[in-house]
Design a protein around this motif. Sequence first.
Motif, short mmCIF file in Angstrom:
data_model
loop_
_atom_site.label_atom_id
_atom_site.label_comp_id
_atom_site.label_asym_id
_atom_site.label_seq_id
_atom_site.Cartn_x
_atom_site.Cartn_y
_atom_site.Cartn_z
N LEU A 118 0.71 -1.58 0.41
CA LEU A 118 0.20 -0.01 -0.15
C LEU A 118 0.59 1.13 0.23
CD1 LEU A 118 -2.99 -0.65 2.15
CD2 LEU A 118 -3.17 -0.83 0.17
N VAL A 119 1.68 0.98 0.06
CA VAL A 119 2.98 2.20 0.11
C VAL A 119 2.62 3.28 -1.03
CG1 VAL A 119 5.31 3.24 0.27
CG2 VAL A 119 5.21 1.17 1.75
N ARG A 120 2.72 2.51 -1.70
CA ARG A 120 2.33 3.44 -3.60
C ARG A 120 0.81 4.25 -3.73
NH1 ARG A 120 3.19 0.02 -9.17
NH2 ARG A 120 2.95 1.87 -9.98
N ALA A 121 -0.07 3.63 -2.58
CA ALA A 121 -1.25 4.19 -2.58
C ALA A 121 -1.70 5.80 -1.22
CB ALA A 121 -2.46 3.16 -2.09
N ALA A 122 -0.03 5.55 -0.88
CA ALA A 122 -0.02 6.54 0.26
C ALA A 122 -0.03 8.26 -0.17
CB ALA A 122 1.22 6.80 0.99
N LEU A 123 -0.81 9.01 0.32
CA LEU A 123 -0.31 10.26 -0.16
C LEU A 123 0.40 10.90 1.21
CD1 LEU A 123 -3.65 9.77 -0.30
CD2 LEU A 123 -4.19 12.13 0.83
N GLY A 124 1.12 10.33 2.33
CA GLY A 124 1.66 10.73 3.19
C GLY A 124 1.18 10.84 5.13
N GLN A 125 1.96 10.97 5.66
CA GLN A 125 1.89 11.16 7.07
C GLN A 125 1.19 12.52 7.72
OE1 GLN A 125 4.06 11.44 10.93
NE2 GLN A 125 4.31 9.05 10.08
N ALA A 126 0.06 12.83 8.08
CA ALA A 126 -0.99 13.92 8.30
C ALA A 126 0.15 14.57 9.85
CB ALA A 126 -2.41 14.00 8.64
N VAL A 127 0.59 15.57 9.38
CA VAL A 127 1.11 16.77 10.93
C VAL A 127 -0.62 17.64 11.33
CG1 VAL A 127 2.65 18.20 11.34
CG2 VAL A 127 3.18 16.05 9.50
N GLY A 128 -0.27 17.30 12.28
CA GLY A 128 -1.25 18.02 13.49
C GLY A 128 -2.82 16.92 12.59
N GLY A 129 -3.93 18.33 13.32
CA GLY A 129 -5.68 17.51 12.62
C GLY A 129 -5.53 16.30 13.48
N PRO A 130 -7.21 15.63 13.24
CA PRO A 130 -7.70 14.96 14.31
C PRO A 130 -6.85 13.40 13.52
CG PRO A 130 -9.01 15.39 12.50
CD PRO A 130 -7.90 16.58 12.56
N TYR A 131 -6.21 13.79 12.56
CA TYR A 131 -5.05 12.48 11.98
C TYR A 131 -3.91 12.72 11.66
CZ TYR A 131 -10.01 10.53 10.47
OH TYR A 131 -11.28 10.18 9.52
N ASP A 132 -3.52 13.29 12.90
CA ASP A 132 -2.31 13.17 13.34
C ASP A 132 -1.17 12.73 13.28
OD1 ASP A 132 0.42 14.99 14.25
OD2 ASP A 132 0.53 15.09 16.19
N GLY A 133 0.07 12.00 12.62
CA GLY A 133 0.57 10.42 13.42
C GLY A 133 0.54 9.70 12.71
N LEU A 134 -0.86 9.43 11.70
CA LEU A 134 -1.40 8.71 10.87
C LEU A 134 -0.93 8.53 9.38
CD1 LEU A 134 -4.87 8.24 12.39
CD2 LEU A 134 -2.81 6.63 12.88
N THR A 135 -0.70 7.44 8.24
CA THR A 135 -0.69 7.47 7.31
C THR A 135 -1.80 7.56 6.70
OG1 THR A 135 1.98 6.84 7.14
CG2 THR A 135 0.59 6.51 5.44
N LEU A 136 -1.79 8.36 6.00
CA LEU A 136 -3.09 8.57 5.07
C LEU A 136 -3.11 7.80 3.82
CD1 LEU A 136 -4.55 11.98 5.74
CD2 LEU A 136 -4.64 9.68 6.98
N TYR A 137 -3.93 7.15 2.73
CA TYR A 137 -4.12 7.06 1.66
C TYR A 137 -5.13 6.38 1.15
CZ TYR A 137 -4.73 2.07 4.54
OH TYR A 137 -5.63 1.46 5.51
N ASP A 138 -4.72 5.98 -0.84
CA ASP A 138 -6.20 5.17 -1.06
C ASP A 138 -7.09 4.15 -0.29
OD1 ASP A 138 -8.12 6.01 -3.25
OD2 ASP A 138 -6.86 5.35 -4.96
N ALA A 139 -8.22 4.71 0.10
CA ALA A 139 -7.79 3.43 0.64
C ALA A 139 -8.70 2.52 -0.30
CB ALA A 139 -9.96 3.75 1.54
N PRO A 140 -9.52 2.20 -1.93
CA PRO A 140 -10.00 1.43 -2.29
C PRO A 140 -8.81 0.59 -2.47
CG PRO A 140 -10.58 4.29 -3.38
CD PRO A 140 -9.96 4.03 -2.70
#
Length: 483
Positions: A118-140
Amino acid sequence: MSDSSWTRVPPSPPSSSPATASPVTAAPAAGGRMLVPGLLRSLDPLLRGWLPRQRWFAGKGLPIGRFRLASATELVPPGGRLGPLGLLHVLVEVEQQDRAADCYQLLLGAHPLLPPALVRAALGQAVGGPYDGLTLYDAPHDPRLASLLLERLRVPGRTGRLRFTTEPSAQFPPGLTPRVSTAEQSNTSVVYGDAYILKLFRRVSPGANPDLELSLALARAGSRRVAEPVAWFEAEGLGEPATLGVLQRFLPGSTDGWALALASVSEDGDFRSEAAALGRATAEVHAALAAALPVRRLDGRALEDLAAGMIQRLDETAAEVPAVRPYAGALRSAYEDLATAGAGRGAAASVTAQRIHGDLHLGQALRGPDGEWVLIDFEGEPARPLAERRAPAPPVQDVAGMLRSFDYAAHHSGNGPWAARHRDAYCAGYAQVAGVDPREQAVMIRAFETDKAVYEARYEARHRPAWLPIPLSALSRLATSAP
């Protein structure tokens, strides 16, 4: 898979674009937690790097101004029943230079670590906000989250601003393994086993998407030429409900008409019986749509306006693509003939207009293992405004699109005579069902085929210059083929 084999994606560096510092606006979140404005601030730098790389992003090459969060719905909050895994649905409006704002649908997974797949689907790691520290990625692309979305589609109802609808006759067998289709460009599709395919519309507008509207009308009318929808979901709060995704019957073992035509061309084969059958299937779809949805007449004034729009597109294309200019004067006659027919203002000048496919070509037709043709992707040309794609149009527009597709298949492989044989076979098959041969509608077919070839020339010049000779060859022929 244990967490030890997962990858932590580093946060994206701040964008150097001055637009990053521009103010952001946000709508209230539709999920359980208050997600804004902190959510949009954390998404901003990730989206600036990720969105322009997506095939379905329409604003490539233009700087991004600012984002507006139209809606945010937490389908699964991190720390809930899936542990650290979360699923977030977002509608974000993107403002760009010289373009009206576009609204995009994002389904984002959230997790502290990502498996390598799933690394290729990643947007990156969120800094701040409700998802701080989590990696966001294209869920499909995550089978766990794609399966969860299917489960949600099984149950009608609302989640925040999202409304889910299921046909009463829908059956959902267990154990349907999801996989993302590699064939989509303007959308994203997830195939579930051999049973269903979910099309997720990425660029959305208020109003019913024709792919749902027309497929549903055909299925409820009993047409066997469509992959019937079984569930769909929409966004509310945007004026009209906006179609976000459609779950339809999957057609395993089918082959699209483009692949079949190319194989026939390469072997100088005889594809005429299949072309005629496809013509009959097209006419059946047109007849079913005319019976299920309103039909109107285009009078003389409407035909003149139609011709004026075609002339404008020709002039714009000739100004942009120098290779079109030698043909422009002669090509105008195709549209002038259409306007002249409209100027008669009599019964002979009026033309039937109805709902049509809107972007019909060989790639939009599937031949099943039983030899029967099914038409797919009824959303029309995605680049056109939704209201235009939902407007009634002469059925010959679809025929012209398919004729251009046969021409593309032949010239793509260097076998020009193949196209003429199979264009004739398609029209003959269409006439068997419709009772009217498109070749006898010489003014209409020439105008629409010319308009399509002009569109192709502009597209190829922008995106595939090596293919520009294909529509130019058609324009040369059409310039000298006055009826």
